[in-house]
Design a protein around this motif. Structure first.
Motif, PDB file in Angstrom:
ATOM      1  N   PHE A 201      51.153 -25.651  -4.703  1.00 19.07           N
ATOM      2  CA  PHE A 201      52.703 -25.862  -5.245  1.00 19.07           C
ATOM      3  C   PHE A 201      52.845 -27.125  -4.401  1.00 19.07           C
ATOM      4  CE2 PHE A 201      53.193 -21.560  -6.048  1.00 19.07           C
ATOM      5  CZ  PHE A 201      53.546 -21.558  -7.441  1.00 19.07           C
ATOM      6  N   PRO A 273      45.146 -17.699 -10.315  1.00 16.50           N
ATOM      7  CA  PRO A 273      46.388 -17.601 -11.418  1.00 16.50           C
ATOM      8  C   PRO A 273      46.268 -18.806 -12.266  1.00 16.50           C
ATOM      9  CG  PRO A 273      47.201 -17.320  -9.122  1.00 16.50           C
ATOM     10  CD  PRO A 273      45.726 -17.717  -8.969  1.00 16.50           C
ATOM     11  N   PRO A 274      46.434 -18.757 -13.678  1.00 14.08           N
ATOM     12  CA  PRO A 274      46.314 -19.736 -14.571  1.00 14.08           C
ATOM     13  C   PRO A 274      46.817 -21.135 -14.111  1.00 14.08           C
ATOM     14  CG  PRO A 274      47.178 -17.738 -15.621  1.00 14.08           C
ATOM     15  CD  PRO A 274      47.063 -17.489 -14.275  1.00 14.08           C
ATOM     16  N   PHE A 275      48.137 -21.462 -13.391  1.00 11.94           N
ATOM     17  CA  PHE A 275      48.407 -22.540 -12.926  1.00 11.94           C
ATOM     18  C   PHE A 275      47.577 -23.202 -12.128  1.00 11.94           C
ATOM     19  CE2 PHE A 275      50.745 -22.772  -9.046  1.00 11.94           C
ATOM     20  CZ  PHE A 275      50.522 -21.389  -8.389  1.00 11.94           C
ATOM     21  N   VAL A 276      46.950 -22.489 -11.183  1.00 16.42           N
ATOM     22  CA  VAL A 276      45.895 -23.118 -10.245  1.00 16.42           C
ATOM     23  C   VAL A 276      44.624 -23.544 -10.675  1.00 16.42           C
ATOM     24  CG1 VAL A 276      44.910 -22.628  -7.951  1.00 16.42           C
ATOM     25  CG2 VAL A 276      46.787 -21.635  -8.212  1.00 16.42           C
TER      26      VAL A 276
ATOM     27  N   CYS B  68      56.333 -17.312 -11.487  1.00 13.99           N
ATOM     28  CA  CYS B  68      55.686 -16.580 -10.527  1.00 13.99           C
ATOM     29  C   CYS B  68      56.310 -15.039 -10.606  1.00 13.99           C
ATOM     30  CB  CYS B  68      55.389 -16.833  -9.077  1.00 13.99           C
ATOM     31  SG  CYS B  68      54.562 -18.340  -8.705  1.00 13.99           S
ATOM     32  N   LEU B 258      50.940 -18.279 -20.216  1.00 10.81           N
ATOM     33  CA  LEU B 258      51.376 -17.990 -19.017  1.00 10.81           C
ATOM     34  C   LEU B 258      50.699 -18.712 -18.106  1.00 10.81           C
ATOM     35  CD1 LEU B 258      51.776 -14.199 -19.332  1.00 10.81           C
ATOM     36  CD2 LEU B 258      53.247 -15.762 -20.251  1.00 10.81           C
ATOM     37  N   LYS B 259      51.334 -18.715 -16.766  1.00 15.11           N
ATOM     38  CA  LYS B 259      51.173 -19.555 -15.598  1.00 15.11           C
ATOM     39  C   LYS B 259      50.680 -18.924 -14.458  1.00 15.11           C
ATOM     40  CE  LYS B 259      53.544 -23.154 -14.851  1.00 15.11           C
ATOM     41  NZ  LYS B 259      54.976 -24.157 -14.903  1.00 15.11           N
ATOM     42  N   TYR B 260      51.222 -17.770 -14.222  1.00 16.81           N
ATOM     43  CA  TYR B 260      50.793 -16.942 -13.103  1.00 16.81           C
ATOM     44  C   TYR B 260      50.211 -15.330 -13.584  1.00 16.81           C
ATOM     45  CZ  TYR B 260      50.981 -14.496  -8.702  1.00 16.81           C
ATOM     46  OH  TYR B 260      50.371 -14.051  -7.510  1.00 16.81           O
ATOM     47  N   TYR B 261      50.559 -14.627 -14.510  1.00 18.45           N
ATOM     48  CA  TYR B 261      50.062 -13.570 -14.956  1.00 18.45           C
ATOM     49  C   TYR B 261      48.897 -13.849 -15.872  1.00 18.45           C
ATOM     50  CZ  TYR B 261      49.658  -8.931 -17.243  1.00 18.45           C
ATOM     51  OH  TYR B 261      49.046  -7.739 -17.518  1.00 18.45           O
ATOM     52  N   SER B 262      47.907 -13.015 -15.769  1.00 16.12           N
ATOM     53  CA  SER B 262      46.889 -13.229 -16.696  1.00 16.12           C
ATOM     54  C   SER B 262      45.777 -11.716 -16.727  1.00 16.12           C
ATOM     55  CB  SER B 262      45.891 -14.099 -16.405  1.00 16.12           C
ATOM     56  OG  SER B 262      45.086 -13.601 -15.082  1.00 16.12           O
TER      57      SER B 262
END
Lengths: 291, 291
Positions: A201, A273-276, B68, B258-262
């Motif tokens: 972040f 996590p997908p964003f990472v 998140c 999605l960006k956090y959950y997968s």
């Protein structure tokens, strides 16, 4: 006559985690406040997190949450390696990583390379539960520049742990590919290294660059993540490079009595996590490396 | 004559996350600053996290990290349920959870019960990317006390999501066992609920009590965790109660984008670090429930 209310001393330590984000801790006392040859060293007692070590204004550890960071830095690689004997710790003069490393019976020696002896001294004085293993006979302390140290050692260490401060000033070289190449050369043929690589972040570019550098250098490279409340944003990353073994596979059980790392946490720490994933170039490193 | 340096307006929002811990965000502007019938509502633009919604001094969401929290609150239960049709959202007047809920095609209706219409209005005005689904025809908004609402509904909802503020004042009842019992009765025979249950670092007793209440009420109860940078300590928990299905098993895939959950994050969120297990009574809830 109405009495005036008694006032209290409202004493705080504030870390500017970025120019636009700050964390404040109410403090009870300042125990050490000095400039060493390399950096400013501050030790404070806080209400929220117990005793805290601050270097150049950035929290390095607190008594209450240091286990999150030190356990991950040590056990991710030590439990992935089949038989770690010789361990190199760079930075980490507080001794927290060394304490965790020595929970592994296989370890025969730990070489701690920290440029600043004053940090080691402060930790021994003010953080006995963190520095407790620094006097162990297996520990050799080298107060010198790690960039120089790694150039002088080849095919020697099974594990290298880069417990650096933030990449400013003398620590900035510890995030560069040329340093990772020297670490690669200092490791044995089955060697592994781990480096703390900041928050996705707060420092996404730094994280991506460090991971790319590791990927360009090591046969296998993966990113892991975990929680560290007193580091910026509370979400921290650990980049692992390995010359032979897949570090996502745990080959030796976690030492007993840990609070953050466990056998289960080992493998899930590498699931991002997908964003990472997106930050480290559209996919976890395993995809880029084909393994 | 030496010129005096031009000064800048140094404007900050500070959240006292506990009496001894504070988070500061540099702000560019204050967009809303008013007292509703129920709470103080503040909307600020920050340099670090974009636009931020603050209720009674506590950050509810920021543009940069709201995904998140909202993704975990919605998808943990919606993806564990085989066919969620009727969804109840309690609190969450900002609309972030509703937005995520409506990413599931199976959902036929969402009932949003928030005591404070002013929050809904503020979100529609200042957070279009969060409140975007509140005008969807499947959404029914009930501006009333959730404690009253759940008592009047039985065997009706497949999913209940308790997106409450911190448990102070009018929201404190939302963490009590008697409320969980009413939610249990409002759910269908295969119903599931999730509640945000604060940080194990900042509020361990509250977390433990909420989890115990859920365990006493539901046939199955589990705790999950995740990262939310702008909530105290950055490590957040989600307590899931289920009448029939094991919520740790994902029965439907994550929505795309999605960006956090997968799919991977689903099961690993239920694997707790040892110190969190310890807080919820010496072992994850599965051990206590025997499943």
């Amino acid at each position: 006559m109405k009495a005036i209310e008694r006032r209290i001393a409202d004493l705080w330590f504030t870390e500017y985690q970025t120019p636009n984000l700050r964390l404040g801790l109410r403090i009870e006392d300042v125990l050490l406040n000095k400039q060493s040859k390399y950096q400013h060293i501050l030790v404070v007692d806080t209400k929220q997190y117990g005793r805290v070590l601050v270097l150049d204004g950035a929290i390095q550890l607190t008594e209450k949450d240091e286990f999150c960071y030190h356990e991950m830095m040590a056990h991710l690689v030590l439990c992935a390696h089949p038989e770690p004997k010789k361990v190199l710790v760079i930075g980490g003069g507080d001794g927290g990583v060394v304490r965790e490393v020595l929970k592994h019976d296989t370890v025969e020696s730990v070489t701690l390379v920290d440029i600043d002896e004053e940090v080691i001294r402060a930790s021994k004085t003010f953080f006995p539960t963190v520095s407790c293993a620094l006097d162990d006979e297996r520990v050799k302390i080298m107060p010198m520049d790690a960039l120089v140290f790694v150039k002088e050692h080849h095919d020697e260490f099974d594990i290298a742990i880069i417990d650096s401060t933030d990449p400013v000033d003398f620590a900035s070289g510890l995030f560069e590919q040329s340093f990772f190449e020297d670490v690669h050369a200092a490791l044995t043929e089955s060697g592994m290294m781990v480096a703390q690589t900041e928050s996705p972040f707060a420092e996404p570019e730094l994280l991506r660059d460090a991971v790319l550098g590791l990927r360009n250098t090591f046969e296998r490279a993966f990113l892991a993540w975990g929680s560290v409340p007193t580091y910026p944003t509370g979400l921290w990353t650990y980049a692992v490079g390995s010359k032979k073994f897949d570090p996502r596979i745990q080959r030796r059980s976690a030492p007993t009595g840990l609070k953050y790392y466990s056998d289960t946490m080992h493998s899930l720490a590498f699931e991002l996590p997908p964003f990472v994933k997106e930050i480290v170039n559209g996919g976890n490193l395993k995809e880029a490396k084909g393994n």
